[in-house]
Write a protein that holds these residues in place. Structure first.
Motif, PDB file in Angstrom:
ATOM      1  N   ASP A 490       0.811  -1.208   0.000  1.00 51.99           N
ATOM      2  CA  ASP A 490       0.000   0.000   0.000  1.00 51.99           C
ATOM      3  C   ASP A 490       0.853   1.270   0.000  1.00 51.99           C
ATOM      4  OD1 ASP A 490      -0.816  -0.142   3.592  1.00 51.99           O
ATOM      5  OD2 ASP A 490       1.029  -0.528   2.466  1.00 51.99           O
ATOM      6  N   LYS A 514      -4.183  13.430   7.892  1.00 52.78           N
ATOM      7  CA  LYS A 514      -4.848  12.437   8.758  1.00 52.78           C
ATOM      8  C   LYS A 514      -4.676  11.005   8.260  1.00 52.78           C
ATOM      9  CE  LYS A 514      -9.106  13.180   9.108  1.00 52.78           C
ATOM     10  NZ  LYS A 514     -10.503  13.566   9.241  1.00 52.78           N
ATOM     11  N   SER A 515      -4.687  10.857   6.943  1.00 56.63           N
ATOM     12  CA  SER A 515      -4.657   9.494   6.397  1.00 56.63           C
ATOM     13  C   SER A 515      -3.243   8.969   6.260  1.00 56.63           C
ATOM     14  CB  SER A 515      -5.341   9.497   5.033  1.00 56.63           C
ATOM     15  OG  SER A 515      -4.676  10.387   4.160  1.00 56.63           O
ATOM     16  N   PRO A 640      -2.979   3.552   9.983  1.00 59.42           N
ATOM     17  CA  PRO A 640      -3.854   2.399  10.250  1.00 59.42           C
ATOM     18  C   PRO A 640      -5.312   2.772  10.042  1.00 59.42           C
ATOM     19  CG  PRO A 640      -2.217   2.602  11.981  1.00 59.42           C
ATOM     20  CD  PRO A 640      -2.055   3.802  11.103  1.00 59.42           C
ATOM     21  N   GLY A 641      -6.010   1.961   9.270  1.00 61.45           N
ATOM     22  CA  GLY A 641      -7.416   2.226   8.982  1.00 61.45           C
ATOM     23  C   GLY A 641      -7.641   3.084   7.755  1.00 61.45           C
ATOM     24  N   SER A 642      -6.578   3.621   7.177  1.00 60.01           N
ATOM     25  CA  SER A 642      -6.735   4.436   5.966  1.00 60.01           C
ATOM     26  C   SER A 642      -6.317   3.643   4.740  1.00 60.01           C
ATOM     27  CB  SER A 642      -5.878   5.695   6.053  1.00 60.01           C
ATOM     28  OG  SER A 642      -6.331   6.523   7.096  1.00 60.01           O
ATOM     29  N   THR A 643      -6.831   4.078   3.613  1.00 61.02           N
ATOM     30  CA  THR A 643      -6.511   3.399   2.351  1.00 61.02           C
ATOM     31  C   THR A 643      -5.622   4.290   1.485  1.00 61.02           C
ATOM     32  OG1 THR A 643      -8.414   4.319   1.201  1.00 61.02           O
ATOM     33  CG2 THR A 643      -8.754   2.227   2.382  1.00 61.02           C
ATOM     34  N   GLU A 646      -7.607   7.160   0.064  1.00 62.19           N
ATOM     35  CA  GLU A 646      -7.797   8.294   0.976  1.00 62.19           C
ATOM     36  C   GLU A 646      -6.534   9.141   1.042  1.00 62.19           C
ATOM     37  OE1 GLU A 646      -8.921   6.023   4.356  1.00 62.19           O
ATOM     38  OE2 GLU A 646     -11.060   6.070   3.889  1.00 62.19           O
TER      39      GLU A 646
END
Lengths: 812, 255
Positions: A490, A514-515, A640-643, A646
């Motif tokens: 990623d 944030k991402s 963590p939790g972002s793609t 994003e």
């Protein structure tokens, strides 16, 4: 026996054996038709290139400014007046060209890529030079009314890749939106490459063509230009004009730091033409192989057809016919097969073109594609195809008319020679005399066996070479993906507008997103690597943190030592190993800015990337380049939790960010582009299968005629049809096995040659693995062995209907 | 196939109590050619006992080979019935006809029809394997070749054998199958006198050993080797009885 009588007799022979004749003719047709289709693609490309560049007004010379510089509109045109002979200029136009970020996202997909705005002079109703061709149904090109409007034509390679249409809207970095009025092609973008020279970059680069005024507004550079394109009158000396124009700009006060280019300096132009000859060599190899396979097959089969008439020739001799009278009838048959083959070859050639054309026009979209049937290529292939059956009949005819009549008339039991069947004695297995028959049949006629095997082998070799290339591509891409993606598939690569400190504002803005999770600074510089006085090659130098960075290449060696890490292929090309020294030409920061300098550096490691232009060094060594702590690129991991999506969206609008691209994208683009290329191979695969089957069927069919008495004898002894068919299938298996072994060996060699010699000359920056997968081997076996072995089943009906008594008796 | 009961109709040379090997009843073979019909055989009634040595004599075109093809189930009649070893072949299935040739009838051809890529012993062995005796095939083949005096030539290919030797291999091949009925189509047709006499001598021995031997020839002198001569002309039997000029041994024949 007059010639006309003999001609009529030969037509009766043809009718009697029409299925075999048709099969031989089709074999010749496949060889000549495919030869003309494949070898004619080079002419297609030359003619299509010429027509496309002419239709879109490709420039003769271009004046390109240094990045970031521009001048007042009209100033560049004014420089032309100071040429030694201004009248050589036919037409000239100023442009404003600059890079930007493009958001072409749709409802279903994020599309955020680096791009380029090309501002064109539409005051005369659209640019006259380097114009944008829009195909029917794809909208419209720029018009006078579009001047200063927020409309654009979107470059077609990019639009096709993402299925974007006229009527869509794109957003630029900074917030400007442009309405797409058409999807078009401009000559500098017929083929898209990356800055590093990588191919198939159409998915991560978007060119937009708009009016000059609109471009000036978007860039905030009202009334400014930085690019000039011009054409020269016929007969002008381009090299001299280039030199003169360069001098004129160097002497001018435009302050552009301009460089004058010719067409050959334009990547798209150069690549589209340079690629043709290597393409031609590539296809000529396959075309030649196909024709050779057809030649072996047709030669073998035609020869055997004539040899089957040997006894009749002998009877003719006994009746007192002259040699030319005897020879004429089978020669007529050869001639008739030749004509049938050539005529069918036209049909096969046309069919092949219909199948290949859409692949080419899809893979290399151009405004004008000329894909005419290449008669000159066809005539060349047809000449060979025509000669084959003539030579094939002439050879046994010559032998037969020179035989003593008694030997020519003799029935098989007297005339047959054992060939190599005596080798059967050396075989301890199978013990059964019955089961040894197929082996004996293969050995009894070594020349025929060889020709049949060669025909099948050529078909298999083509298949193995084709599929082997695809295996090699696939393996190389997988290796590259494994290296590029590593433990973080990623990973996102963020390009910055300019070089900055690794704790600068732009970098901090990215870190604060944030991402965004982890961020590693990288300094990317263009350079050149050479050794021992050779010319060397361009490289992309990346300074990164090998120890704690988000990503680093896999290194054999010690990257912490002072020196560079280069690709294994680069080391091979330069003839160096770890510990050796090479010359690195690179930017180095001095007091007045960056200057280009050449340093001797040590190779401290090797990495496995297939691209030799990738060179790495540890950031701790940047001080030697006068660039400690500098960066112009970031490797980013999503939080963590972002793609990655994003991350792309969030970073797109950040000031100082020029591009945001997932690391996985480049590999995907190459794969997608190669899918088009492989479509041609699927066409070849189908023809190769047909060719092998035809050769096998005809060999079986002629076998059935030649050995009718043997088969009838087996029937007379009570052997059922299925057992006789089993013998045929085993014999077919043996031919197929021999052909497959030949084909695998030749195909593997061909694959190696294509992946080394030919590929290296076409794409020296990319080293391919040389792989033939198990699936390819299985496919070759399926074609060469199984398909050939089952060919005898096609004669089952004839076998069942055999007139056994008639076949058993030769004389009453 | 249907088992047909033994028939008591007498025929020349018939020995009471000896089973019938071959029976043709009302057999005709018609070829439709160019709008008309050509009869190769017409209304043939014929019986051959087991162990008989019969010559079918006739000029070219008389139908003798067609008759042989009927007996060997290589061809079927247009009319009538053919019974071989008690089995009616006329209405038999294809597989039954193949079985008949494997188990009951063995052929010897004028042009030998040996397999050129097999040695003499392998040619014989092949026929034995086809007939089902796979395990002892080689031994049986060698024994058969020994019977025809070709043990020393067993490893030679057909192209390395004389015509007479090839024909003796063909006879050994037929003999080795163990089939009770041997049919020979002009077995001396391609051979010189001495070699032909040799071959006929072998056939004579086989007949004495109890095989049913049926030889087709156009040579009247050769027909004297048999117990019975069936003469054909125009597709019909014109005579059926002892050979004209009396029976003679193979060594005494002169042609």
């Amino acid at each position: 026996m007059t010639p006309l009588f003999l001609l009529r007799w030969s037509l009766r022979d043809l009718r009697d054996k029409w299925l075999q004749v048709a099969a031989i003719a089709l074999v010749i047709a496949i060889g000549t038709g495919l030869y003309s289709a494949l070898s004619g693609t080079a002419t297609w490309r030359y003619e299509s290139n010429d027509a496309s560049f002419a239709a879109t007004g490709m420039y003769d010379l271009r004046v390109r400014s240094t990045e970031g510089l521009d001048t007042e509109q009209g100033r560049m045109l004014a420089v032309l007046d100071s040429l030694a002979d201004p009248t050589i200029v036919a037409h000239a136009e100023e442009r404003l060209v600059f890079d930007t970020q493009v958001d072409a996202s749709t409802a279903n997909r994020s599309i955020l890529v680096p791009g380029r705005i090309v501002g064109l002079d539409v005051s005369a109703g659209g640019p006259q030079l380097t114009s944008v061709a829009v195909a029917d149904g794809s909208g419209r090109t720029l018009e006078r009314a579009d001047d200063a409007r927020s409309v654009a034509v979107l470059e077609r390679n990019f639009a096709d890749y993402y299925d974007l249409r006229s009527g869509d809207t794109v957003r630029l970095g900074g917030g400007t939106t442009l309405d797409i009025v058409g999807i078009g092609m401009a000559p500098e973008y017929f083929f898209i490459t990356t800055e590093e020279g990588g191919f198939f970059a159409q998915a991560n680069f978007s060119a937009l063509f708009t009016s000059l005024a609109a471009a000036q507004q978007i860039a905030g550079r009202d009334g400014r230009v930085n690019d000039l394109v011009l054409t020269l009158n016929d007969g002008a000396d381009i090299a001299a004009a280039r030199s003169d124009l360069q001098h004129a700009f160097d002497s001018s006060d435009t302050g552009l730091g301009a460089t004058v280019m010719t067409r050959q300096d334009e990547d798209a132009y150069r690549i589209l033409y340079d690629d043709i000859e290597s393409d031609r060599t590539f296809w000529n190899v396959f075309a030649g192989l196909i024709l050779a396979g057809a030649a072996f097959g047709a030669f073998n089969l035609s020869t055997r057809m004539v040899e089957a008439q040997r006894r009749e020739l002998g009877i003719g001799m006994a009746l007192g016919a002259s040699r030319w009278q005897l020879a004429l009838r089978p020669m007529f048959v050869g001639l008739e097969i030749a004509v049938a083959g050539v005529v069918l070859g036209i049909a096969v050639g046309v069919l092949a073109i219909e199948l290949i054309r859409p692949v080419y026009t899809s893979m290399l979209p151009l405004p004008v594609w000329i894909t005419d049937f290449q008669w000159s290529q066809f005539v060349r292939g047809a000449a060979i195809g025509f000669m084959i059956p003539l030579v094939a009949t002439a050879w046994p005819v010559w032998r037969s008319v020179r035989m003593a009549p008694v030997d020519a008339i003799a029935t098989t039991h007297r005339a047959a020679r054992g060939g190599m069947s005596r080798l059967l004695r050396l075989l301890p297995w199978p013990r059964s005399a019955f089961r040894r028959m197929p082996i004996g049949n293969v050995l009894r006629s070594p020349r025929r066996t060889l020709l049949t095997a060669l025909g099948i082998g050529a078909a298999v070799a083509t298949l193995v070479a084709v599929l082997g290339m695809l295996d090699s591509f696939s393996s190389t891409m997988e290796r590259n993906d494994a290296e590029v993606l590593g433990d973080h598939p990623d990973r996102v690569v963020v390009g910055l507008d300019s070089i900055t400190l690794d704790d600068g504002l732009e970098v901090e803005a990215v870190r604060d997103a944030k991402s965004v999770g982890e961020v590693s600074p990288v300094l990317q510089m263009a350079g050149k690597l050479s050794g021992d006085g050779d010319e060397g090659f361009d490289v992309l130098l990346e300074a990164l943190d090998f120890e704690d960075g988000v990503w680093a290449p896999t290194v054999e060696g010690d990257p912490s030592r002072p020196g560079i890490v280069i690709a294994r292929s680069a080391a091979h090309d330069l003839g160096v190993e770890i510990g050796d020294s090479v010359d690195l030409t690179h930017p180095s920061r001095g007091d007045t800015g960056f200057v280009t300098t050449t340093s001797t550096v040590t190779v401290v490691g090797l990495h496995p990337s297939p691209f030799r232009f990738n060179v790495y060094l540890d950031r701790s060594l940047l001080a030697a380049f006068g660039a400690p702590g500098l960066t112009n690129e970031l490797f980013v991991l999503p939080a963590p939790g972002s793609t990655t999506d994003e991350v792309e969206r969030e970073l797109f609008d950040l000031p100082g960010v020029s591009s945001v691209l997932p690391a996985a994208t480049s590999g995907q683009i190459v794969r997608d582009s190669l899918e088009d290329f492989t479509a041609i191979f699927r066409v070849l695969e189908g023809f190769m299968l047909l060719l092998a089957l035809l050769i096998a069927y005809n060999a079986t069919s002629i076998n059935a005629d030649e050995r009718a008495r043997e088969r009838a004898t087996l029937f007379a002894f009570g052997l059922p049809v299925r057992r006789v068919m089993q013998l045929e299938i085993v014999e077919g298996l043996l031919y197929g096995l021999a052909g497959t072994v030949i084909g695998l060996g030749l195909g593997a060699w061909l694959n190696r040659w294509l992946m080394t010699s030919l590929w290296e000359s076409t794409m020296p920056d990319m080293t391919m693995d040389i792989v033939i997968s198990a699936q390819t081997v299985l496919t070759a076996v399926a074609l060469g062995v199984i398909a050939v072995a089952v060919a005898p089943l096609l004669t089952l009906r004839r076998l069942r209907r055999m007139d056994v008594p008639g076949a058993l008796r030769v004389v009453e | 196939m249907v088992d047909v009961a033994h028939n008591d109709l007498p025929h020349p040379g018939h020995r009471p109590g000896v089973p019938t090997a071959v029976r043709l009843t009302g057999v005709s073979r018609r070829y439709d050619v160019g709008g008309g019909a050509v009869y190769a055989l017409r209304d043939i009634d014929l019986e051959i006992d087991e162990g008989e040595f019969v010559v079918v004599l006739g000029p070219s075109g008389s139908g003798k080979t067609t008759l042989l093809n009927m007996i060997g189930a290589l061809d079927l009649p247009s009319d009538g019935t053919v019974t071989v070893a008690g089995r009616d072949v006329t209405g038999a299935r294809r597989s039954e006809l193949f079985a008949l040739r494997r188990d009951t009838v063995a052929f010897i051809f004028q042009t030998f029809n040996l397999f050129p890529t097999l040695t003499a012993v392998e040619n014989v062995q092949c026929a034995v394997e086809i007939s089902g005796h796979r395990r002892d095939a080689k031994a049986i083949a060698e024994a058969a070749l020994d019977k025809v005096g070709l043990t020393e030539r067993r490893l030679h290919y057909p192209t390395e054998l004389s015509g007479g030797e090839q024909q003796r291999v063909a006879i050994a091949r037929a003999l080795a199958t163990g089939n009770p009925i041997l049919v020979a189509d002009e077995p001396t047709g391609d051979l010189d006198y001495h070699t032909g006499a040799q071959v006929l001598g072998v056939l004579e021995q086989l007949a004495h050993a109890g095989h049913t031997v049926i030889v087709v020839t156009h040579n009247r002198e050769i027909s004297r080797i048999a117990d019975r001569v069936i003469e054909l002309s125009g597709g019909r039997i014109v005579s059926d009885g002892p050979p004209a000029g009396g029976r003679a041994d193979a060594a005494d024949l002169r042609w």
